[in-house]
Design an enzyme around this catalytic site. Structure first.
Site, mmCIF file in Angstrom:
data_model
loop_
_atom_site.group_PDB
_atom_site.id
_atom_site.type_symbol
_atom_site.label_atom_id
_atom_site.label_comp_id
_atom_site.label_asym_id
_atom_site.label_seq_id
_atom_site.Cartn_x
_atom_site.Cartn_y
_atom_site.Cartn_z
ATOM 1 N N TYR A 1 16.986 28.122 4.758
ATOM 2 C CA TYR A 1 16.248 27.520 3.642
ATOM 3 C C TYR A 1 15.892 28.586 2.625
ATOM 4 C CZ TYR A 1 16.435 22.677 4.713
ATOM 5 O OH TYR A 1 16.918 21.408 4.862
ATOM 6 N N PHE A 2 16.748 28.692 1.617
ATOM 7 C CA PHE A 2 16.578 29.739 0.620
ATOM 8 C C PHE A 2 15.545 29.342 -0.434
ATOM 9 C CE2 PHE A 2 21.227 31.370 1.365
ATOM 10 C CZ PHE A 2 20.876 31.713 2.655
ATOM 11 N N ASP A 3 14.967 28.130 -0.296
ATOM 12 C CA ASP A 3 13.814 27.813 -1.157
ATOM 13 C C ASP A 3 12.538 28.366 -0.536
ATOM 14 O OD1 ASP A 3 14.332 25.799 0.833
ATOM 15 O OD2 ASP A 3 12.847 24.494 -0.113
ATOM 16 N N GLU B 1 12.107 22.120 -5.670
ATOM 17 C CA GLU B 1 10.731 21.776 -6.059
ATOM 18 C C GLU B 1 10.077 22.967 -6.757
ATOM 19 O OE1 GLU B 1 11.989 21.190 -3.055
ATOM 20 O OE2 GLU B 1 11.137 19.395 -2.122
ATOM 21 N N ARG C 1 15.113 17.747 -8.452
ATOM 22 C CA ARG C 1 13.721 18.222 -8.574
ATOM 23 C C ARG C 1 13.547 19.035 -9.848
ATOM 24 N NH1 ARG C 1 14.256 17.965 -2.979
ATOM 25 N NH2 ARG C 1 12.868 16.343 -2.177
ATOM 26 N N HIS D 1 13.807 9.141 -0.226
ATOM 27 C CA HIS D 1 13.949 9.991 -1.422
ATOM 28 C C HIS D 1 14.637 9.208 -2.541
ATOM 29 C CE1 HIS D 1 12.687 13.897 0.310
ATOM 30 N NE2 HIS D 1 13.154 13.399 1.447
ATOM 31 N N TRP E 1 16.523 24.000 -2.234
ATOM 32 C CA TRP E 1 15.733 22.868 -2.740
ATOM 33 C C TRP E 1 14.912 23.351 -3.916
ATOM 34 C CZ3 TRP E 1 17.522 18.543 -0.945
ATOM 35 C CH2 TRP E 1 18.132 18.526 0.310
ATOM 36 N N TRP F 1 19.334 20.329 9.949
ATOM 37 C CA TRP F 1 18.375 21.038 9.092
ATOM 38 C C TRP F 1 17.042 21.269 9.787
ATOM 39 C CZ3 TRP F 1 13.709 19.275 6.784
ATOM 40 C CH2 TRP F 1 13.398 17.925 6.959
ATOM 41 N N ASP G 1 16.868 12.032 -6.246
ATOM 42 C CA ASP G 1 15.681 12.087 -5.390
ATOM 43 C C ASP G 1 14.566 11.308 -6.085
ATOM 44 O OD1 ASP G 1 13.578 13.054 -3.491
ATOM 45 O OD2 ASP G 1 15.170 14.408 -2.875
ATOM 46 N N ASP H 1 17.647 11.687 5.341
ATOM 47 C CA ASP H 1 16.484 12.336 5.963
ATOM 48 C C ASP H 1 15.171 11.687 5.551
ATOM 49 O OD1 ASP H 1 17.014 13.482 3.310
ATOM 50 O OD2 ASP H 1 15.201 14.654 3.693
ATOM 51 N N GLU H 2 14.186 11.935 6.385
ATOM 52 C CA GLU H 2 12.775 11.676 6.079
ATOM 53 C C GLU H 2 12.462 10.241 5.650
ATOM 54 O OE1 GLU H 2 11.077 16.034 5.003
ATOM 55 O OE2 GLU H 2 11.923 14.986 3.277
HETATM 56 C C1 TNX Z 1 13.037 18.914 3.319
HETATM 57 S S1 TNX Z 1 16.033 19.306 3.960
HETATM 58 C C2 TNX Z 1 13.892 18.089 2.631
HETATM 59 C C3 TNX Z 1 14.014 18.205 1.166
HETATM 60 C C4 TNX Z 1 12.988 19.144 0.621
HETATM 61 C C5 TNX Z 1 12.931 20.385 1.480
HETATM 62 C C6 TNX Z 1 12.024 21.459 0.959
HETATM 63 C C7 TNX Z 1 15.910 17.810 3.813
HETATM 64 C C8 TNX Z 1 17.008 17.076 4.371
HETATM 65 N N1 TNX Z 1 14.806 17.281 3.253
HETATM 66 O O1 TNX Z 1 13.913 16.939 0.554
HETATM 67 O O2 TNX Z 1 13.341 19.469 -0.685
HETATM 68 O O3 TNX Z 1 12.505 20.016 2.767
HETATM 69 O O4 TNX Z 1 12.196 22.657 1.642
#
Ligand code: TNX
Length: 546
Positions: free
Chosen positions: A451-453, A491, A185, A285, A489, A426, A214, A359-360
């Site tokens: 989550y330190f972001d 971003e 990112r 991603h 993370w 997570w 990503d 993920d996601e």
């Molecule tokens: C979720 S944690 C994500 C990341 C993002 C993050 C932002 C994870 C496995 N996926 O792709 O950067 O949230 O907090």
């Protein structure tokens, strides 16, 4: 800092005198402000003072002891201006005025990372069964020295380099004490990563996961697929732009780590007993990957209107958006490329783990892709959920074929998972519990504590400190908890300065969660130690959150 030096001279001597008169006052407490706190620490009277005549003795014929000894000498010489060298010895006990590092007569139950440290007025012994333990003993000595020991050049004024007398026996609670840096990112140059590794080592953190790929960019050189960097390092066409965060353009900087960079980084981490965990994110991603290799797109991308740049668009555009960001598990060529990539990743990173993301994945594009639907049919799968599971298992096998264990975000549990997978929990801690029930090894890095972001308002240091990864687990399940990880993370983290701000002091709290048994954890005590520890971070010019 400069004005404090005289003060530290006084503090150094008062420490010696004060401790010598047997009372353990504020100054002693200050000097013993270790983070993470050792498991067993008994203060003793007096102090060992490092001088130009101090000898550093290392176990004969032990490269591990020689290395730790050199690191200690380097640390001391840099700030003091002394020219201490190391010498080998056969003795298991130190002579007068010496600091001894040895594995001789070490307690084997201290394991791979444990150590004993005995500081008396006449000598110091760091005794550990393994090299990592010797290294952590050095880190503890480092933290017992005045903060000025962190100075990058010899300090002009006299300081008593006093180390208070203690008896320490120490070893970590968890074997995975990790942080994650996201170079996809926002790119973090080599210097930044090295600095981050330095700060991790100070806190006895031992795993650094790097999120190399990503939607926004691909940042790792892969010789057999050069477009991944020549095209992919600039990001995907519809990557989420983080410009709106006001932090400058977050999309693909065009920068990436070369093979030489990685060799250098692996060695740098190994010197600090830190294992690098490379993450190559798939199947979702993957926007930068697909930008470089559009021949791997799901066929669905052409069936729906294109999304708008920077957004996923409306419901139908979202299908195409997904297709541009998620690999096609229906296409055999996808696995061919994964194999090439993983082979090179395994060659670059000697550690036992490769992280495949997982993920996601919305799987929307797969629903409308001819190849994916054909694969579902051919393999007798129920739906896209099982297609994801099929994909993860196949990639898992590819990673295992390279002799490595595979790690993934907790969505890899969906639709059934290969038994040897390590699961990173997570989305809170519950997916981790589920994985433990299925017998998987688990690393906890929940959004709720790690989550330190996220802002400090949302995840304050006290909350990180309160995290108990073994809560409500049986002893059997607890054995499969490898440890904890804080994720940064990026971003909204454009550079090292911000990275340090978001990481510290939360990483100090996490280091203690990962190291110290629960029964010894105490927030009031930690806060007090942290207030002194910050003086050390000040000398190191760490941009921690105040
Ligand atoms: C979720 S944690 C994500 C990341 C993002 C993050 C932002 C994870 C496995 N996926 O792709 O950067 O949230 O907090």
């Amino acid at each position: 800092m400069r004005n404090n030096r005289g003060l530290h001279l006084i503090i150094g001597f008062s420490l010696i005198c004060f401790a010598a008169t047997s009372a353990f006052g504020e100054e002693t407490a200050k000097a013993l402000s270790l983070i993470p706190k050792p498991v067993k620490l008994e203060p003793r009277k007096g102090a060992f003072v490092v001088t130009a005549n101090t000898r550093i003795l290392v176990e004969k014929d032990s490269p591990e002891a020689a290395k730790a000894g050199k690191q200690l000498a380097g640390l001391l010489n840099r700030a003091t201006g002394f020219e201490l060298k190391t010498a080998e010895t056969d003795d298991a006990q130190p002579g007068k005025g010496a600091i001894l590092l040895t594995r001789r007569e070490a307690k084997s139950e201290l394991g791979n990372e444990g150590y004993e440290l005995a500081v008396s007025p006449g000598s110091i012994v760091i005794r550990a069964p393994k090299g990592a333990g010797l290294f952590y003993g050095v880190q503890t000595v480092r933290q017992l020295l005045p903060p000025e020991i962190e100075s990058r050049s010899p300090v002009a004024q006299e300081i008593a380099w006093a180390i208070p007398c203690v008896q320490i026996e120490d070893q970590p609670r968890f074997e995975w004490r990790g942080l994650l840096v996201d170079s996809a990112r926002h790119f973090f140059p080599m210097d930044s990563l090295k600095r981050f590794l330095d700060l991790m080592a100070l806190h006895k953190l031992n795993m650094l996961q790097i999120h190399f790929t990503d939607d926004q960019s691909w940042t790792l050189q892969i010789d057999s697929c050069p477009k991944l960097t020549s095209v992919g390092s600039h990001g995907g066409p519809f990557a989420m732009d983080t410009t709106w965060l006001g932090l400058g353009k977050g999309i693909g900087s065009g920068r990436y780590y070369t093979k030489d960079d990685i060799r250098e980084l692996v060695a740098y981490a190994a010197d600090r007993h830190i294992t690098l965990v490379p993450e190559i994110e798939m199947p979702a991603h993957a926007g930068s990957w697909l930008a470089a290799h559009p021949e791997l797109l799901c066929t669905s991308h052409a069936k729906f209107p294109e999304p708008k740049i920077g957004t996923a668009g409306d419901a139908t555009q979202r299908i195409a958006w997904t297709a541009y960001h998620e690999l096609c598990p229906g296409n055999e060529a996808t696995y061919g490329m994964v194999e090439k990539i993983i082979a090179e990743v395994a060659e670059m990173f000697p550690g036992p783990y490769i992280h495949l993301g997982g993920d996601e994945a919305s799987k929307l594009g797969w629903k409308h892709c001819d190849r994916c639907q054909a694969r579902i049919k051919a393999e007798g799968l129920k739906d896209e959920g099982e297609l994801q599971s099929y994909f993860i298992k196949r990639v898992g096998k590819i990673i295992e074929g390279q002799g490595r264990k595979f790690v993934g975000w907790d969505e890899i549990l969906q639709g059934g998972l290969a038994p040897n997978a390590v699961v990173m929990s997570w989305r809170g801690v519950r997916p981790g519990w589920e994985a433990l029930k299925e017998g998987h090894d688990v690393v906890f890095s929940p959004t709720t504590y790690c989550y330190f972001d996220y802002t400090y308002a949302r995840i304050p240091t006290a909350l990180v400190y309160a995290f108990e990864p073994l809560e409500s687990l049986t002893a059997d399940q607890a054995r499969h908890v490898k440890g904890v990880q804080g994720n940064l993370w990026s971003e909204s983290i454009p550079d090292l300065n911000r990275l340090e701000y978001m990481a510290f002091p939360r990483a100090c709290a996490l280091a203690e969660v990962a190291w110290l048994p629960l029964a010894s954890r105490n927030w009031q005590d930690f806060q007090k130690r942290l207030s002194f520890h910050l003086a050390r971070l000040d000398v190191l010019k760490v941009n921690y959150a105040r």
